[in-house]
Design a protein around this motif. Structure first.
Motif, PDB file in Angstrom:
ATOM      1  N   ARG B  33       0.731  -1.183   0.077  1.00  0.00           N
ATOM      2  CA  ARG B  33       0.090  -0.056   0.080  1.00  0.00           C
ATOM      3  C   ARG B  33       0.890   1.359  -0.013  1.00  0.00           C
ATOM      4  O   ARG B  33       0.696   2.221  -0.628  1.00  0.00           O
ATOM      5  N   ASP B  34       1.961   1.137   0.981  1.00  0.00           N
ATOM      6  CA  ASP B  34       2.663   2.389   0.897  1.00  0.00           C
ATOM      7  C   ASP B  34       3.481   2.792  -0.302  1.00  0.00           C
ATOM      8  O   ASP B  34       4.049   3.803  -1.032  1.00  0.00           O
ATOM      9  N   ARG B  35       4.070   1.539  -0.913  1.00  0.00           N
ATOM     10  CA  ARG B  35       4.656   1.487  -2.140  1.00  0.00           C
ATOM     11  C   ARG B  35       3.846   1.995  -3.306  1.00  0.00           C
ATOM     12  O   ARG B  35       4.425   3.151  -3.924  1.00  0.00           O
ATOM     13  N   ALA B  36       2.476   1.962  -3.380  1.00  0.00           N
ATOM     14  CA  ALA B  36       1.944   2.236  -4.223  1.00  0.00           C
ATOM     15  C   ALA B  36       1.418   3.810  -3.968  1.00  0.00           C
ATOM     16  O   ALA B  36       1.404   4.561  -5.062  1.00  0.00           O
ATOM     17  N   THR B  37       1.472   4.144  -2.857  1.00  0.00           N
ATOM     18  CA  THR B  37       1.237   5.528  -2.571  1.00  0.00           C
ATOM     19  C   THR B  37       2.261   6.373  -2.968  1.00  0.00           C
ATOM     20  O   THR B  37       2.330   7.391  -3.558  1.00  0.00           O
ATOM     21  N   ILE B  38       3.591   5.732  -2.946  1.00  0.00           N
ATOM     22  CA  ILE B  38       4.959   6.614  -3.334  1.00  0.00           C
ATOM     23  C   ILE B  38       4.694   6.572  -4.910  1.00  0.00           C
ATOM     24  O   ILE B  38       5.116   7.534  -5.668  1.00  0.00           O
ATOM     25  N   GLU B  39       4.012   5.535  -5.542  1.00  0.00           N
ATOM     26  CA  GLU B  39       4.408   5.661  -7.219  1.00  0.00           C
ATOM     27  C   GLU B  39       3.079   6.657  -7.458  1.00  0.00           C
ATOM     28  O   GLU B  39       3.508   7.235  -8.305  1.00  0.00           O
ATOM     29  N   CYS B  40       2.267   6.656  -6.655  1.00  0.00           N
ATOM     30  CA  CYS B  40       0.959   7.826  -7.120  1.00  0.00           C
ATOM     31  C   CYS B  40       1.672   9.131  -6.759  1.00  0.00           C
ATOM     32  O   CYS B  40       1.347   9.966  -7.377  1.00  0.00           O
ATOM     33  N   GLU B  41       2.374   9.400  -5.709  1.00  0.00           N
ATOM     34  CA  GLU B  41       2.924  10.807  -5.459  1.00  0.00           C
ATOM     35  C   GLU B  41       3.839  10.997  -6.755  1.00  0.00           C
ATOM     36  O   GLU B  41       3.857  12.049  -7.068  1.00  0.00           O
ATOM     37  N   TYR B  42       4.874  10.067  -6.910  1.00  0.00           N
ATOM     38  CA  TYR B  42       5.598  10.212  -8.099  1.00  0.00           C
ATOM     39  C   TYR B  42       4.947  10.745  -9.409  1.00  0.00           C
ATOM     40  O   TYR B  42       5.305  11.687  -9.889  1.00  0.00           O
ATOM     41  N   ALA B  43       3.968   9.988  -9.879  1.00  0.00           N
ATOM     42  CA  ALA B  43       3.064  10.446 -10.661  1.00  0.00           C
ATOM     43  C   ALA B  43       2.447  11.658 -10.612  1.00  0.00           C
ATOM     44  O   ALA B  43       2.809  12.382 -11.875  1.00  0.00           O
ATOM     45  N   LEU B  46       5.021  14.232 -11.451  1.00  0.00           N
ATOM     46  CA  LEU B  46       5.568  14.355 -12.831  1.00  0.00           C
ATOM     47  C   LEU B  46       4.310  15.035 -13.470  1.00  0.00           C
ATOM     48  O   LEU B  46       4.608  16.045 -14.432  1.00  0.00           O
ATOM     49  N   ARG B  47       2.961  14.824 -13.094  1.00  0.00           N
ATOM     50  CA  ARG B  47       1.985  15.572 -13.875  1.00  0.00           C
ATOM     51  C   ARG B  47       2.093  17.023 -13.709  1.00  0.00           C
ATOM     52  O   ARG B  47       1.989  17.976 -14.445  1.00  0.00           O
ATOM     53  N   LYS B  48       2.340  17.417 -12.402  1.00  0.00           N
ATOM     54  CA  LYS B  48       2.347  18.677 -11.898  1.00  0.00           C
ATOM     55  C   LYS B  48       3.423  19.605 -12.558  1.00  0.00           C
ATOM     56  O   LYS B  48       3.357  20.675 -13.147  1.00  0.00           O
ATOM     57  N   LEU B  49       4.744  18.851 -12.740  1.00  0.00           N
ATOM     58  CA  LEU B  49       5.875  19.038 -13.349  1.00  0.00           C
ATOM     59  C   LEU B  49       5.345  19.536 -14.954  1.00  0.00           C
ATOM     60  O   LEU B  49       5.674  20.677 -15.266  1.00  0.00           O
ATOM     61  N   VAL B  50       4.822  18.582 -15.485  1.00  0.00           N
ATOM     62  CA  VAL B  50       4.496  18.963 -16.983  1.00  0.00           C
ATOM     63  C   VAL B  50       3.454  19.952 -17.003  1.00  0.00           C
ATOM     64  O   VAL B  50       3.738  20.737 -17.847  1.00  0.00           O
ATOM     65  N   LYS B  51       2.533  20.095 -16.003  1.00  0.00           N
ATOM     66  CA  LYS B  51       1.544  21.067 -16.227  1.00  0.00           C
ATOM     67  C   LYS B  51       2.226  22.392 -15.880  1.00  0.00           C
ATOM     68  O   LYS B  51       1.845  23.423 -16.780  1.00  0.00           O
ATOM     69  N   SER B  52       3.321  22.629 -15.011  1.00  0.00           N
ATOM     70  CA  SER B  52       3.824  24.040 -14.956  1.00  0.00           C
ATOM     71  C   SER B  52       4.720  24.317 -15.968  1.00  0.00           C
ATOM     72  O   SER B  52       5.054  25.824 -15.960  1.00  0.00           O
ATOM     73  N   TYR B  53       5.062  23.483 -16.730  1.00  0.00           N
ATOM     74  CA  TYR B  53       5.964  23.849 -18.088  1.00  0.00           C
ATOM     75  C   TYR B  53       5.313  24.106 -19.192  1.00  0.00           C
ATOM     76  O   TYR B  53       6.011  24.240 -20.256  1.00  0.00           O
TER      77      TYR B  53
END
Lengths: 346, 346
Positions: B33-43, B46-53
């Motif tokens: 579950r914690d691993r999935a949360t980390i993957e989700c946060e990572y994703a 990345l999405r926020k990064l793309v949005k801001s650029y």
């Protein structure tokens, strides 16, 4: 097609364009930096995850079981996986961002130098044009004065009432002004020649060279963005085989899980070595010798059975056996007095 | 080797062991579950990064250049990459954690059921043993009373001073007690038989069956941890080819970057179509017709040159050309009055 020849009159646009270009390169640099930060945070979180799931001191005994050992190996692999994302972050910073930042600075400096040079050349031409206009104005003025002097002389020469001295004065003046006009005209012609030469030089080689340099600078910038992107992708791709190895490592960790082995280990860990109680013997009191007639003993219940199957004599078992046996003796000792109760954990 | 036969006296240890086992399974579930949360946060990052650029409205014109277009494509790929990490997170939750949670519940229920059954069987045996002890006590008591009655009868029978009625009373008492003793002995023998039968059944099949079930439960748990780990690795490995495709996509995006094309585009965008100013003509005032003698016109400077190289007549250029030309006319219009100045952006 060259900026130098095609965009000779687009100094401002080129200045703005090259600035935007370098800003864009810098923006890509920020993107790479932010991307590296995300990789780093991801790695940190994986490391923290692994740390928080490490077996506690009190659970260490459990880690003899294959499933626990596999989990520990799995966490090692996740740690390595985190390390690979750190490598990505580090290489993005060291190989891409560092070079990119240095290039951005170089490009900004070079652009400023070229723009300054263009400005200098333009100012120089402008100064020459100003000079031309001044000489033309002087020529205009001298020409008008000369014409006026001619007119005055002609007027004086036609006036029979004037003295010859006066006429001579007007002639001298006319001659003087005519000479001055010639000098101004020559100066104007000279300035015109200089101006045209400078202007030709300015638009044929001076400014084109500046613009060519700006174009080169822009091409260098663009080419390098391309290379930086390649380099960033390579950085990510380089860790792929290792990340794959980490995942294979997790699979290998799972391979060692052996449920049969683990439950046998439970037997080895907890086996007391005792046999289950045998039958209660019948005590016929009429045949009894009368000693201890009230006790009902299950004589075989404390006969220890060693793990190798052999029988041993009472009191020869090891310390740990005694500990285990004590519990059993307790249970059997309390038989008939209190009930044998087992606690069911929740 | 079976827990049922080997660990017959380790009820409590097995209870604790199986509990720890299920807790461990649950712990692995929390890890997933914690691993999935980390993957989700990572994703998400990345999405926020793309949005801001993403290019801003005001910069949209810049995105005709290949480097900007490549960057936009690159961001699309990073977005897809984020999506793949979301897929990992989702599948970890849906395929691994969901099943694991259901299994944990089943195992907990089944364990409780088995432990309850074990407790019930043990209590049942204990009750029978208690019954045996009570019957033995009754037999002891009846035996003592019978012996006492015999003794009393013998004493009475030997005493010649006693009446026959008294002696008869003692005989009857002896006979009654002896019968009572026989009844108690029979009851005891009966209880002994029941107890031994139940005890044998308890240790040979009742409890072993419970322990066998617990062992099966433990094996099921361990086997499933193994499968969950495999499944989690598979989940991660499944997105590998797609992540690889995303990285290839970034490389392909970089491939379109063409610095030559981009600088030519700059020419197309900014080219005014005008020729550089030609030479200033010499104005010989002595040959002038006198009209506008003070102006110095560079007659060719506003001769537009079309991109196809052909010449056009004054005033036939398009709207956009006129706009660009206006700037140029401004510059040329101000010639000789103010200096031609170019702004150098910082």
């Amino acid at each position: 097609m060259s900026w130098g020849t095609e965009l000779w009159d687009q100094f401002e646009n080129l200045s703005a364009h090259t600035l935007k270009g370098i800003d864009f390169l810098e923006k890509y640099g920020h993107f790479v930096r932010d991307r590296a930060t995300i990789e780093c945070e991801y790695a940190n979180k994986l490391r923290k995850l692994v740390k928080s799931y490490q077996p506690k001191k009190k659970d260490e005994e459990e880690y003899q079981y294959s499933s626990c050992r596999a989990f520990k190996l799995l966490m090692d692999e996740v740690n390595d996986l985190a390390g690979q994302h750190e490598v990505v972050a580090e290489n993005l910073l060291a190989n891409v961002l560092k070079e990119l930042t240095a290039l951005t600075k170089d490009l900004r400096d070079e652009r400023k130098r070229q723009l300054y040079e263009g400005s200098r050349l333009t100012q120089s031409l402008q100064n020459q044009i100003d000079e031309l206009f001044r000489s033309k104005k002087a020529y205009d003025k001298a020409f008008k004065e000369s014409e006026k002097a001619i007119e005055n002389f002609q007027k004086a020469d036609a006036d029979y009432n004037l003295s010859r001295a006066e006429v001579e004065k007007q002639r001298l003046n006319m001659s003087y002004k005519s000479q001055a006009c010639d000098t101004a005209k020559n100066h104007y012609a000279d300035q015109l020649q200089r101006t045209n030469e400078l202007q030709r030089q300015h638009y044929r080689s001076g400014l084109p060279e500046v613009f060519r340099q700006l174009q080169e600078l822009d091409e260098k910038r663009i080419k390098n963005i391309k290379n930086f992107i390649y380099s960033a992708v390579e950085t990510e791709k380089n860790v792929f085989p290792i990340i794959n190895k980490c995942l294979d490592g997790i699979t290998k960790a799972a391979d060692i899980i052996d449920e049969k082995q683990d439950t046998i280990l439970v037997i080895e860990r907890f086996k007391s070595g005792f046999n289950p109680p045998e039958d209660y013997p019948f005590e016929d009191l009429s045949k009894s010798n009368g000693s201890n007639p009230g006790s009902l003993q299950n004589v075989n219940s404390i006969q220890p059975r060693l793990k190798d199957g052999g029988l041993t004599v009472k009191g020869t078992f090891s310390g740990s056996k005694i500990k285990k046996r004590a519990g059993i003796l307790n249970i059997f000792g309390s038989r008939g007095v209190s009930s044998v109760c087992f606690f069911i954990s929740p």
